[in-house]
Design an enzyme around this catalytic site. Structure first.
Site, PDB file in Angstrom:
ATOM      1  N   GLN A   1       0.836  -1.213  -0.097  1.00 58.62           N
ATOM      2  CA  GLN A   1      -0.009  -0.022  -0.040  1.00 58.62           C
ATOM      3  C   GLN A   1       1.023   1.259   0.035  1.00 58.62           C
ATOM      4  O   GLN A   1       1.518   1.679   0.975  1.00 58.62           O
ATOM      5  CB  GLN A   1      -0.746  -0.154   1.124  1.00 58.62           C
ATOM      6  CG  GLN A   1      -1.854   1.297   1.334  1.00 58.62           C
ATOM      7  CD  GLN A   1      -2.861   0.856   2.690  1.00 58.62           C
ATOM      8  OE1 GLN A   1      -3.365  -0.265   2.728  1.00 58.62           O
ATOM      9  NE2 GLN A   1      -2.902   2.132   3.386  1.00 58.62           N
TER      10      GLN A   1
ATOM     11  N   SER B   1       1.321   6.442   2.551  1.00 62.08           N
ATOM     12  CA  SER B   1       2.046   7.385   3.363  1.00 62.08           C
ATOM     13  C   SER B   1       3.247   8.069   2.663  1.00 62.08           C
ATOM     14  O   SER B   1       3.927   7.348   1.882  1.00 62.08           O
ATOM     15  CB  SER B   1       2.459   6.805   4.800  1.00 62.08           C
ATOM     16  OG  SER B   1       1.312   6.246   5.488  1.00 62.08           O
TER      17      SER B   1
ATOM     18  N   SER C   1       4.932  -1.339   4.389  1.00 68.05           N
ATOM     19  CA  SER C   1       4.917  -2.606   4.770  1.00 68.05           C
ATOM     20  C   SER C   1       4.960  -3.632   3.391  1.00 68.05           C
ATOM     21  O   SER C   1       4.139  -3.528   2.603  1.00 68.05           O
ATOM     22  CB  SER C   1       3.784  -3.140   5.347  1.00 68.05           C
ATOM     23  OG  SER C   1       3.767  -2.014   6.632  1.00 68.05           O
TER      24      SER C   1
ATOM     25  N   GLU D   1      -9.184  -1.466   6.144  1.00 66.63           N
ATOM     26  CA  GLU D   1      -7.786  -1.913   6.730  1.00 66.63           C
ATOM     27  C   GLU D   1      -8.072  -1.595   8.276  1.00 66.63           C
ATOM     28  O   GLU D   1      -7.421  -2.433   8.973  1.00 66.63           O
ATOM     29  CB  GLU D   1      -7.195  -0.343   6.495  1.00 66.63           C
ATOM     30  CG  GLU D   1      -5.660  -0.471   7.244  1.00 66.63           C
ATOM     31  CD  GLU D   1      -4.468   0.654   6.715  1.00 66.63           C
ATOM     32  OE1 GLU D   1      -5.076   1.575   5.991  1.00 66.63           O
ATOM     33  OE2 GLU D   1      -3.298   0.285   6.720  1.00 66.63           O
TER      34      GLU D   1
ATOM     35  N   GLU E   1      -4.809   8.927  17.736  1.00 66.66           N
ATOM     36  CA  GLU E   1      -5.214  10.247  17.618  1.00 66.66           C
ATOM     37  C   GLU E   1      -6.381  10.423  16.795  1.00 66.66           C
ATOM     38  O   GLU E   1      -7.357  11.137  16.756  1.00 66.66           O
ATOM     39  CB  GLU E   1      -4.173  11.329  17.624  1.00 66.66           C
ATOM     40  CG  GLU E   1      -3.265  11.229  19.033  1.00 66.66           C
ATOM     41  CD  GLU E   1      -2.115  10.301  18.934  1.00 66.66           C
ATOM     42  OE1 GLU E   1      -2.157   9.677  18.035  1.00 66.66           O
ATOM     43  OE2 GLU E   1      -1.442  10.148  19.989  1.00 66.66           O
TER      44      GLU E   1
HETATM   45  C1  LIG Z   1       4.105  -0.653  11.474  1.00 69.89           C
HETATM   46  C2  LIG Z   1       3.645   0.295  10.436  1.00 69.89           C
HETATM   47  C3  LIG Z   1       3.319  -0.135   9.377  1.00 69.89           C
HETATM   48  C4  LIG Z   1       2.950   0.842   8.388  1.00 69.89           C
HETATM   49  N1  LIG Z   1       2.546   0.454   6.856  1.00 69.89           N
HETATM   50  C5  LIG Z   1       2.202   1.186   5.928  1.00 69.89           C
HETATM   51  C6  LIG Z   1       1.974   0.865   4.797  1.00 69.89           C
HETATM   52  O1  LIG Z   1       2.155  -0.206   4.458  1.00 69.89           O
HETATM   53  N2  LIG Z   1       1.550   1.887   3.871  1.00 69.89           N
HETATM   54  C7  LIG Z   1       1.457   3.079   4.078  1.00 69.89           C
HETATM   55  O2  LIG Z   1       0.925   3.683   3.323  1.00 69.89           O
HETATM   56  N3  LIG Z   1       1.669   3.499   5.585  1.00 69.89           N
HETATM   57  C8  LIG Z   1       2.128   2.510   6.196  1.00 69.89           C
HETATM   58  N4  LIG Z   1       2.357   3.051   7.441  1.00 69.89           N
HETATM   59  C9  LIG Z   1       2.166   4.581   7.702  1.00 69.89           C
HETATM   60  C10 LIG Z   1       1.321   4.820   8.743  1.00 69.89           C
HETATM   61  O3  LIG Z   1      -0.126   4.610   8.213  1.00 69.89           O
HETATM   62  C11 LIG Z   1       1.250   6.248   9.289  1.00 69.89           C
HETATM   63  O4  LIG Z   1       2.557   6.183   9.959  1.00 69.89           O
HETATM   64  C12 LIG Z   1       0.211   6.924   9.861  1.00 69.89           C
HETATM   65  O5  LIG Z   1      -0.837   7.222   9.228  1.00 69.89           O
HETATM   66  C13 LIG Z   1       0.917   8.487  10.726  1.00 69.89           C
HETATM   67  O6  LIG Z   1       1.262   9.161   9.621  1.00 69.89           O
HETATM   68  P1  LIG Z   1       2.517  10.123  10.206  1.00 69.89           P
HETATM   69  O7  LIG Z   1       3.739   8.992  10.465  1.00 69.89           O
HETATM   70  O8  LIG Z   1       3.044  10.788   8.870  1.00 69.89           O
HETATM   71  O9  LIG Z   1       2.316  10.787  11.430  1.00 69.89           O
HETATM   72  P2  LIG Z   1       1.730  12.484  11.459  1.00 69.89           P
HETATM   73  O10 LIG Z   1       0.598  12.476  10.308  1.00 69.89           O
HETATM   74  O11 LIG Z   1       2.772  13.229  11.105  1.00 69.89           O
HETATM   75  O12 LIG Z   1       1.564  12.292  12.939  1.00 69.89           O
HETATM   76  C14 LIG Z   1       2.283  12.765  13.920  1.00 69.89           C
HETATM   77  C15 LIG Z   1       1.399  12.827  15.262  1.00 69.89           C
HETATM   78  O13 LIG Z   1       0.489  13.724  15.345  1.00 69.89           O
HETATM   79  C16 LIG Z   1      -0.699  13.212  15.420  1.00 69.89           C
HETATM   80  N5  LIG Z   1      -1.962  14.126  14.619  1.00 69.89           N
HETATM   81  C17 LIG Z   1      -1.658  14.487  13.299  1.00 69.89           C
HETATM   82  N6  LIG Z   1      -2.676  14.884  13.056  1.00 69.89           N
HETATM   83  C18 LIG Z   1      -3.566  15.109  13.997  1.00 69.89           C
HETATM   84  C19 LIG Z   1      -4.616  15.524  14.293  1.00 69.89           C
HETATM   85  N7  LIG Z   1      -5.596  16.174  13.287  1.00 69.89           N
HETATM   86  N8  LIG Z   1      -5.506  15.419  15.417  1.00 69.89           N
HETATM   87  C20 LIG Z   1      -4.869  14.937  16.452  1.00 69.89           C
HETATM   88  N9  LIG Z   1      -3.653  14.392  16.389  1.00 69.89           N
HETATM   89  C21 LIG Z   1      -2.867  14.313  15.042  1.00 69.89           C
HETATM   90  C22 LIG Z   1      -0.580  11.985  15.116  1.00 69.89           C
HETATM   91  O14 LIG Z   1      -1.697  11.118  15.549  1.00 69.89           O
HETATM   92  C23 LIG Z   1       0.582  11.373  15.336  1.00 69.89           C
HETATM   93  O15 LIG Z   1       0.616  10.860  16.906  1.00 69.89           O
HETATM   94  C24 LIG Z   1       2.797   1.898   8.337  1.00 69.89           C
HETATM   95  C25 LIG Z   1       3.187   2.590   9.853  1.00 69.89           C
HETATM   96  C26 LIG Z   1       3.707   1.626  10.926  1.00 69.89           C
HETATM   97  C27 LIG Z   1       4.170   2.096  12.213  1.00 69.89           C
END
Ligand SMILES: Cc1cc2nc3c(=O)[nH]c(=O)nc-3n(C[C@H](O)[C@H](O)[C@H](O)COP(=O)(O)OP(=O)(O)OC[C@H]3O[C@@H](n4cnc5c(N)ncnc54)[C@H](O)[C@@H]3O)c2cc1C
Length: 396
Positions: A113, A116, A150, A233, A366
């Protein structure tokens, strides 16, 4: 329902008679199972299904498992089966159904997928990866960077959200593609995780060509289609069918039983509390799957995913505490690239470290709380100041 069951029982018996699992190769058996409509019974006839209610699949799976038939190793292709397949079924053309669903179910083609990005995780609508049409060939040319992907190192295809129109507000300028991961211009680089493993990756896309017929839905429909994937998902992560006292809670209960010397009144109370919560989560997960079965996956899926993540972290922490120093021992720092997350087959230390990702992957806790607040409880939404601003004019 009972006439469906007897019909399915006859079909399973016929499949087993024609393809005895003891003497039929795994791939041949799975192909025959697909052709018999017993792969996913709720899919249409001709696409591995029989158009029956979804919850009858468990009945078929149980009959086949009891007869010693191989399954399609669903944990190897979790994103394909859990996310790509329902999205392709809902939004794909008949040609796309025909091309992609069978090899996906058989596990011949693994999916990942590509959602991100470094600047677009929780705010998925902010993706910057560009897809530009090449008028001469009818293809799309994709450039950008994805992250936390992933299984990208194993994948043959990806579901991709990319920007096709930077001049309109962010949600409106996205399109959804099915991208070949073996195409020139796709570079997959491992990202080492807290556990030491590299289960996910960075993916760099440089002038990758996507055939015109691998656009899913229409141009600009990417956000709506991505929501089909995201709903699936959350249910797929948080609503998995587990027997009573299996999974993480089963492991902690086992540790409790086998380490009487580590018991205290306080840990007993915590275990009881978590056991009750795990049981409530298990039953709620079953209800969410029933909603899905009647074609109504609701925002409740966000609640099960939220609870699953919180419980996994609390249970794995209690287990490490019960094991004392042994629980802290984790020395497998070899860079491995596993093809599945194996919570129950590994040590407590692994479970503790890997569970940290549960509250991030598939939407952070969150964000899920925001969804529950807005869509379940009807509380006022977050202010969205960028709703009417063209994506290209947003600060980045
Ligand atoms: C083990 C693992 C596997 C993954 N696999 C995939 C995959 O296969 N494909 C893929 O596309 N992605 C994947 N991801 C990515 C995952 O979907 C993202 O990490 C996730 O959506 C968070 O985005 P970010 O890391 O950019 O954090 P951010 O969006 O930068 O967030 C940082 C922090 O701010 C908080 N925050 C942000 N906006 C708000 C809001 N509006 N209100 C309150 N809090 C907020 C978040 O909750 C978080 O705590 C994976 C992540 C992990 C850890």
């Amino acid at each position: 329902m009972s006439e469906h069951r007897s019909d399915l029982e006859q079909r399973v018996t016929a499949l087993l008679e024609a393809h005895d699992p003891a003497t039929t190769g795994r791939a041949a058996f799975l192909r025959a199972r697909w052709d018999a409509g017993l792969a996913w019974v709720h899919f249409p006839v001709g696409l591995g299904g029989l158009g029956l209610p979804r919850d009858l699949q468990a009945y078929v799976d149980d009959l086949l498992a009891a007869a010693g038939a191989p399954d399609n190793a669903p944990e190897r292709n979790g994103i394909g089966l859990g996310m790509a397949a329902p999205t392709i079924l809902a939004h794909g053309t008949p040609e796309q159904h025909e091309r992609f669903l069978r090899p996906l179910w058989l596990g011949e083609e693994i999916w990942c997928q590509l959602f991100s990005e470094p600047g677009a995780g929780s705010d998925l609508a902010a993706v910057a990866t560009r897809a530009v049409p090449d008028e001469a060939t009818g293809e799309w040319v994709v450039n950008g960077q994805k992250v936390w992907t992933s299984s990208a190192h194993l994948a043959d295809f990806a579901i991709l959200v990319a920007r096709t129109d930077p001049d309109v507000p962010k949600h409106g300028g996205l399109s959804y593609f099915l991208l070949g991961m073996r195409e020139p211009g796709v570079e997959v680089r491992p990202l080492r995780q807290l556990t030491g493993e590299a289960e996910f990756n960075e993916v760099f896309l440089t002038d990758v060509r996507v055939p015109g017929d691998q656009l899913l839905g229409s141009v600009g429909e990417g956000w709506r289609i991505a929501n089909t994937t995201l709903n699936s998902e959350r249910v797929s992560i948080g609503g998995q069918a587990v027997p009573r006292e299996a999974g993480m809670v089963g492991k902690v209960a086992e540790t409790w039983r086998t380490h009487p010397g580590r018991r205290t009144h306080g840990t007993h109370q915590r275990l009881l509390d978590l056991w009750v919560q795990a049981e409530a989560a298990r039953i709620t997960g079953s209800r969410v799957r029933q909603q899905l079965a009647v074609g109504a996956p609701g925002p409740e899926g966000s609640a099960t995913k939220l609870v699953f993540a919180r419980l996994a972290q609390q249970l794995s922490a209690l287990e490490v505490e019960l094991l004392g120093e042994d629980g802290l021992r984790y020395d497998d720092w070899a860079l491995t690239r596993p093809d599945k997350v194996d919570f129950t087959g590994r040590d407590a230390g692994y479970r503790y470290l890997r569970a940290k990702g549960n509250s991030i992957e598939g939407g952070t806790s969150e964000i899920l709380r925001n969804i529950i607040a807005e869509r379940v409880l009807g509380l006022p939404g977050e202010p969205r100041v960028d709703k009417d601003v063209a994506w290209k004019d947003l600060p980045r």
